[in-house]
Design a protein around this motif. Sequence first.
Motif, PDB file in Angstrom:
ATOM      1  N   GLU A 383       6.819 -29.556  36.173  1.00 32.05           N
ATOM      2  CA  GLU A 383       5.472 -29.208  35.895  1.00 32.05           C
ATOM      3  C   GLU A 383       5.433 -29.364  34.549  1.00 32.05           C
ATOM      4  OE1 GLU A 383       5.471 -25.958  39.504  1.00 32.05           O
ATOM      5  OE2 GLU A 383       5.519 -25.423  37.529  1.00 32.05           O
ATOM      6  N   GLN A 384       6.276 -29.092  33.543  1.00 38.45           N
ATOM      7  CA  GLN A 384       6.052 -28.900  32.249  1.00 38.45           C
ATOM      8  C   GLN A 384       5.914 -30.711  31.754  1.00 38.45           C
ATOM      9  OE1 GLN A 384       5.738 -26.407  29.954  1.00 38.45           O
ATOM     10  NE2 GLN A 384       5.694 -25.246  31.745  1.00 38.45           N
ATOM     11  N   LYS A 385       6.568 -31.398  32.235  1.00 40.34           N
ATOM     12  CA  LYS A 385       6.364 -32.923  31.777  1.00 40.34           C
ATOM     13  C   LYS A 385       4.896 -33.283  32.391  1.00 40.34           C
ATOM     14  CE  LYS A 385      11.283 -34.291  31.580  1.00 40.34           C
ATOM     15  NZ  LYS A 385      12.175 -35.023  32.300  1.00 40.34           N
ATOM     16  N   GLU A 386       4.700 -32.947  33.485  1.00 42.09           N
ATOM     17  CA  GLU A 386       3.389 -33.127  34.149  1.00 42.09           C
ATOM     18  C   GLU A 386       2.295 -32.618  33.306  1.00 42.09           C
ATOM     19  OE1 GLU A 386       0.919 -33.247  38.313  1.00 42.09           O
ATOM     20  OE2 GLU A 386       2.901 -32.220  38.131  1.00 42.09           O
ATOM     21  N   MET A 387       2.543 -31.521  32.794  1.00 44.56           N
ATOM     22  CA  MET A 387       1.521 -30.870  31.850  1.00 44.56           C
ATOM     23  C   MET A 387       1.489 -31.737  30.383  1.00 44.56           C
ATOM     24  SD  MET A 387       1.240 -27.026  30.316  1.00 44.56           S
ATOM     25  CE  MET A 387       1.265 -26.365  31.972  1.00 44.56           C
ATOM     26  N   MET A 388       2.697 -31.968  30.149  1.00 44.76           N
ATOM     27  CA  MET A 388       2.793 -32.912  28.871  1.00 44.76           C
ATOM     28  C   MET A 388       1.963 -34.253  29.137  1.00 44.76           C
ATOM     29  SD  MET A 388       6.666 -32.185  27.706  1.00 44.76           S
ATOM     30  CE  MET A 388       6.789 -33.273  26.649  1.00 44.76           C
ATOM     31  N   VAL A 773      -8.217 -32.828  20.194  1.00 40.02           N
ATOM     32  CA  VAL A 773      -6.734 -33.586  20.021  1.00 40.02           C
ATOM     33  C   VAL A 773      -6.008 -32.669  19.305  1.00 40.02           C
ATOM     34  CG1 VAL A 773      -5.761 -35.438  18.595  1.00 40.02           C
ATOM     35  CG2 VAL A 773      -8.012 -35.909  19.713  1.00 40.02           C
ATOM     36  N   ASP A 774      -6.490 -31.526  18.069  1.00 37.17           N
ATOM     37  CA  ASP A 774      -5.397 -30.671  17.446  1.00 37.17           C
ATOM     38  C   ASP A 774      -4.894 -29.878  18.633  1.00 37.17           C
ATOM     39  OD1 ASP A 774      -5.841 -32.282  15.327  1.00 37.17           O
ATOM     40  OD2 ASP A 774      -7.281 -31.054  14.452  1.00 37.17           O
ATOM     41  N   ASP A 775      -5.790 -29.147  19.389  1.00 38.01           N
ATOM     42  CA  ASP A 775      -5.481 -28.251  20.188  1.00 38.01           C
ATOM     43  C   ASP A 775      -4.345 -28.839  21.400  1.00 38.01           C
ATOM     44  OD1 ASP A 775      -7.248 -26.510  19.082  1.00 38.01           O
ATOM     45  OD2 ASP A 775      -8.755 -26.786  20.313  1.00 38.01           O
ATOM     46  N   SER A 776      -4.933 -30.081  21.714  1.00 38.14           N
ATOM     47  CA  SER A 776      -3.842 -30.787  22.637  1.00 38.14           C
ATOM     48  C   SER A 776      -2.495 -31.012  22.011  1.00 38.14           C
ATOM     49  CB  SER A 776      -4.615 -32.119  23.234  1.00 38.14           C
ATOM     50  OG  SER A 776      -5.766 -31.841  24.041  1.00 38.14           O
ATOM     51  N   ARG A 777      -2.495 -31.368  20.915  1.00 34.98           N
ATOM     52  CA  ARG A 777      -1.187 -31.519  20.310  1.00 34.98           C
ATOM     53  C   ARG A 777      -0.319 -30.172  20.072  1.00 34.98           C
ATOM     54  NH1 ARG A 777      -2.935 -35.825  15.548  1.00 34.98           N
ATOM     55  NH2 ARG A 777      -3.210 -37.623  16.927  1.00 34.98           N
ATOM     56  N   LEU A 778      -0.808 -29.175  19.839  1.00 32.33           N
ATOM     57  CA  LEU A 778      -0.498 -27.948  19.943  1.00 32.33           C
ATOM     58  C   LEU A 778       0.180 -27.653  21.122  1.00 32.33           C
ATOM     59  CD1 LEU A 778      -2.625 -25.748  17.557  1.00 32.33           C
ATOM     60  CD2 LEU A 778      -0.476 -26.708  16.939  1.00 32.33           C
ATOM     61  N   ALA A 779      -0.610 -27.869  21.994  1.00 31.12           N
ATOM     62  CA  ALA A 779      -0.169 -27.569  23.699  1.00 31.12           C
ATOM     63  C   ALA A 779       1.026 -28.507  23.875  1.00 31.12           C
ATOM     64  CB  ALA A 779      -1.413 -27.600  24.656  1.00 31.12           C
ATOM     65  N   VAL A 780       0.843 -29.497  23.578  1.00 31.47           N
ATOM     66  CA  VAL A 780       2.121 -30.531  23.773  1.00 31.47           C
ATOM     67  C   VAL A 780       3.441 -30.164  23.247  1.00 31.47           C
ATOM     68  CG1 VAL A 780       3.076 -32.859  23.096  1.00 31.47           C
ATOM     69  CG2 VAL A 780       0.802 -32.688  24.316  1.00 31.47           C
ATOM     70  N   ASP A 781       3.289 -29.642  21.865  1.00 30.75           N
ATOM     71  CA  ASP A 781       4.382 -29.116  21.220  1.00 30.75           C
ATOM     72  C   ASP A 781       4.905 -27.882  21.856  1.00 30.75           C
ATOM     73  OD1 ASP A 781       2.889 -29.757  18.078  1.00 30.75           O
ATOM     74  OD2 ASP A 781       4.133 -31.105  19.229  1.00 30.75           O
ATOM     75  N   ALA A 782       3.983 -27.021  22.426  1.00 33.10           N
ATOM     76  CA  ALA A 782       4.644 -25.707  23.041  1.00 33.10           C
ATOM     77  C   ALA A 782       5.216 -26.055  24.254  1.00 33.10           C
ATOM     78  CB  ALA A 782       3.575 -24.913  23.268  1.00 33.10           C
ATOM     79  N   ALA A 783       4.608 -27.189  25.128  1.00 38.04           N
ATOM     80  CA  ALA A 783       5.298 -27.612  26.455  1.00 38.04           C
ATOM     81  C   ALA A 783       6.479 -28.326  26.240  1.00 38.04           C
ATOM     82  CB  ALA A 783       4.327 -28.635  27.080  1.00 38.04           C
TER      83      ALA A 783
END
Length: 823
Positions: A383-388, A773-783
Amino acid sequence: MYFKRLELSGFKSFANPVTIEFNEGITCVVGPNGSGKSNVSDAIRWVLGEQSPKMLRGGRMEDVIFSGTQSRKAKGMAEVTLVIDNSDRTLDIDFAEVGISRRVYRSGESEYMINRIPCRLRDIRELIMDTGIGVEGYSVIGQGKIADIVSNKMDSRREIFEEAAGIVKYRSKREETERKLQASSDNLERVNDIASEIESRIDGLKSDSEKAEEYLQIRDKYRYNEINIIVKNIDVARSKLEAASEELSELAEMLESSLKDKAELEAALRDARGREQGADEKLDSLNEEISKASEEIYALENREELGRERSAGLERDRLRIEAELSGIEEKLGKEEESYRTVESSRLGVAKEEEEARRKALEKKAAAEQVQEELLSAERDLAEQKEMMLVLTGRISSANAEISGLESIKTTLGRRLEKLSDSDSAAESERIEAKIKDLKGRLSDAGKERDRLEEASLQLEKRRAELVEKLSKNAAFIEDRRVAGGKISARYKLLEELEKAYEGYSGAVRFVMQSGLSGITGTVGDLLKVPEGWELAIETALGGRIQNIVCDSDDDAKRAIELLKKNQAGRVTFLPEKSLRASDAADTSTLAGSDGYLGLASQKVSCEGGYENVVNYLLGRVAVCRDLDSALAMTGKVPGLRLVTLAGERIDPAGAITGGSFKSDAGNLISRKNEKEKLGIEFENIQTELERAVEQRADINGQISAADLRSDELDEALRVVETRIAVFEKEGEQLRAAGSDAENAWNLKLAEIVELKKEIENTSEGISAALKQVDDSRLAVDAAEEKAAQIAGRIEELRLRSDEARQQETAARLEQAAATVKAE
């Protein structure tokens, strides 16, 4: 029938003796948290036969005993008595009040009683069976039990319904009877194995018995004849002695008469001298006869003494044989006592086997629980990979949107410049040219999108095929591992039987385990028999399969002395250096006969090249396909023994032996061949496993490559779709601009204002996209951080799963060892 009272002493929190009265109509037991309400239900479950400490909220059965506090000492015993009103005779016992008691000590010993009379747990279970109040009954339901009943399998729910219907007693009796029948069948098979083992020795023992009986008959006949001869000789000697005594008396009388007449004869001495001389000669003659008679009497007395000595020797032989018979009877008694001891041990081993089976089930459940946690963690990681992937797609989409908006902004800027610099006609021509060029680029982008979609579809199909192939590979690996485990367990069992010389007599086992030098091995261990010939060769060898091959006569002598010293039994030895085997039978007349398979000594080999031993044992044994072909060959070759592949035997004298074998547990050659086949089969399975593991790694690599390629195609497809959207929007703008070219000049100022607003809106859109893009990158780092944590947990769970599997395998091996010990 209802519970009247519950008496507790030393059970859990009830340190002092406590009696709880249950009057008719009681509804519940209430009290604050920690007051011991659950201990009351635990006490009822425990006294009714609960064996699981976990069901009693403990780790060991000794945990039910009061463990003490700072101010009170621990108890050494716990006892609970449940008194049941049986006035309606629901329980099958002739008492109006039945008290069931259970007592346990810290040493682990436990006792059960009914009305203070010691009994077994089985007696209590049979007493309360089909009443619903047993440990597994429907009347005693703990916390969460209803949910377990609803979620359990149909078999578990059926047990509760059967308990309520009152048929458990009969089903339990039937299962108990079936177990006893199975145990009797197993015992019967074991007896048949022992009987078959003894039957293999009957031929030699029968021959020895016949010789012993013939010896006893001849000995008795010899003793009878010898005594008759001695008696007859004594009678003859006595008659001769009596005749000589009578003659001696007569001569004495004559001598006395002669002496009396001596005085008278002195006067007529001259006349009687001649007569006196004759009398003297006759007297000498009689003296010689008396001397001869005395010598004959002495000789007869010597012969009588010799007869008595021979009779005493025969009597000593009789006493010795009777002592041997007494020893054999004593040995038989010891064997019977040993059988009873083994039977008692078997019951204990059966309990060990049941405990090992229970442990194996517990380990299996623990392994399955760890596996479920591992699968849950892997799903979380997926699920985390899919979210990423989704967030990465959003970033790509936002970047593409930013690129499109910047392109639009650039286009709008150019449009603004052109509106400011050129006239309407020239602008209209330029717009048409741009529209034409934009249509070409839009067509190329559409083709690129179709190509990417087709490639993505093919890649998805390929990935599905690889996943299915991986699933089949995993199932194959599991199947091979299970098969390898079974083969390994069977191989170890056969190896242990071989090391322990199971199936051999005690004397053979004693010699082989004594470590004497010069002892090569048993015939059953050394012979190499072709597949399918095991039963025929074992039938041909009979009891000689337990003969021991040694190097020389001295080695056999040392082994025999050791057997005598320890009274370990008798063994037949085959010294290779001095063993004289007869020439192999000439079976040329049987060549070409239907069903003739060959001479046994030519098909069987021996480890170490002991051809002399093979010729000695099997030189005059021929193997046939079946009994009909063997009967057709009977008598064609003198002295040839015929055996069939099914185990029938025809002796040279014409005796036929055959029938069915009750069990093949004692087939020594078959066991050896099976061990060799299992070794080869296990190596093949290991090879297949290695190939399957390599194939799994390759498939995983292909799936990873496919996933990476799929991500690349998705990214490319998103870029192309963004370009198409930009092109379509730009085309719409250009078409709108072309249709309004004629009025462009009049609306030039207004359009310039509108273009400026659009440029501002586009700038705002670009800013919003950059923020996304910035928000998504932060979410990717958290994921990614969470995925790393989950990956670490997965690695830990995998180690736990491997450990649980190892424990499960160890438990299974322990169970298999207990099963082997029980067998």
